[in-house]
Design a protein around this motif. Sequence first.
Motif, PDB file in Angstrom:
ATOM      1  N   GLU A   1      11.164  24.209 -58.573  1.00 48.66           N
ATOM      2  CA  GLU A   1      10.585  23.283 -59.557  1.00 48.66           C
ATOM      3  C   GLU A   1      11.651  22.816 -60.550  1.00 48.66           C
ATOM      4  O   GLU A   1      11.642  21.672 -60.991  1.00 48.66           O
TER       5      GLU A   1
ATOM      6  N   HIS B   1      12.191  16.807 -55.622  1.00 41.92           N
ATOM      7  CA  HIS B   1      12.251  17.828 -54.562  1.00 41.92           C
ATOM      8  C   HIS B   1      13.040  17.290 -53.365  1.00 41.92           C
ATOM      9  O   HIS B   1      13.857  17.994 -52.779  1.00 41.92           O
TER      10      HIS B   1
ATOM     11  N   HIS C   1       8.734  13.714 -59.828  1.00 43.69           N
ATOM     12  CA  HIS C   1       8.969  15.140 -59.560  1.00 43.69           C
ATOM     13  C   HIS C   1       9.076  15.403 -58.054  1.00 43.69           C
ATOM     14  O   HIS C   1       9.980  16.110 -57.596  1.00 43.69           O
ATOM     15  N   GLU C   2       8.173  14.783 -57.287  1.00 47.44           N
ATOM     16  CA  GLU C   2       8.200  15.000 -55.831  1.00 47.44           C
ATOM     17  C   GLU C   2       9.476  14.403 -55.221  1.00 47.44           C
ATOM     18  O   GLU C   2      10.083  14.997 -54.328  1.00 47.44           O
TER      19      GLU C   2
ATOM     20  N   THR D   1       2.071  20.875 -60.655  1.00 50.85           N
ATOM     21  CA  THR D   1       2.193  19.740 -59.746  1.00 50.85           C
ATOM     22  C   THR D   1       0.969  19.683 -58.844  1.00 50.85           C
ATOM     23  O   THR D   1       1.051  19.210 -57.726  1.00 50.85           O
TER      24      THR D   1
HETATM   25 ZN   LIG Z   1       7.254  20.752 -57.515  1.00 55.26          ZN
END
Ligand SMILES: [Zn+2]
Length: 162
Positions: free
Chosen positions: A139, A131, A127-128, A96
């Motif tokens: 991850e 989170h 992906h962020e 990332t």
């Molecule tokens: Zn990440």
Amino acid sequence: MRLRSWTTLSLMTIAQVAWGQTSTNPKLVTAEATSPEPSVNSYTVLGATSEQETLVRDQIRIMQPDVYPLRVLFMSHWKYVETARTFRLHVPAGYTSAMFTHLPSRSVFIDSDRYVSDDSLGYWVAHELGHLAANSASENAADKAAREYRKRLKDARKPDVH
Ligand SMILES: [Zn+2]
């Protein structure tokens, strides 16, 4: 709408966390006075070209994340590396590394020099956002949440799907 106590950071606190301090506890939860639930356009995009801002806002709108960022910051590579260092974040090599998320301030940092295409921008922003949705630095948790967001992005590109 689910109550998420960790979304209630005041703007003041966020500014302090993002710019003044190096507190990086990803599990940081505060229970301050309520602030409006962030929505589609209530977040700030900083440092982007108008094309980048339009693109990232479109992608985030399509992904309909469970938790919106408070700010998305585009920055040059040296500034990005410097910021990661300030937050004492480990940026995994080759993974990332074009972006990272600072969970306490719900800030997504994007290395403008590293993401290679519009599609890769969306792929990694998913992906962020994962989170943020998982409220986790893991991850695996981020990728799990990102799966649905990436599907929505993909579906939005199909001309026959409405
Ligand atoms: Zn990440």
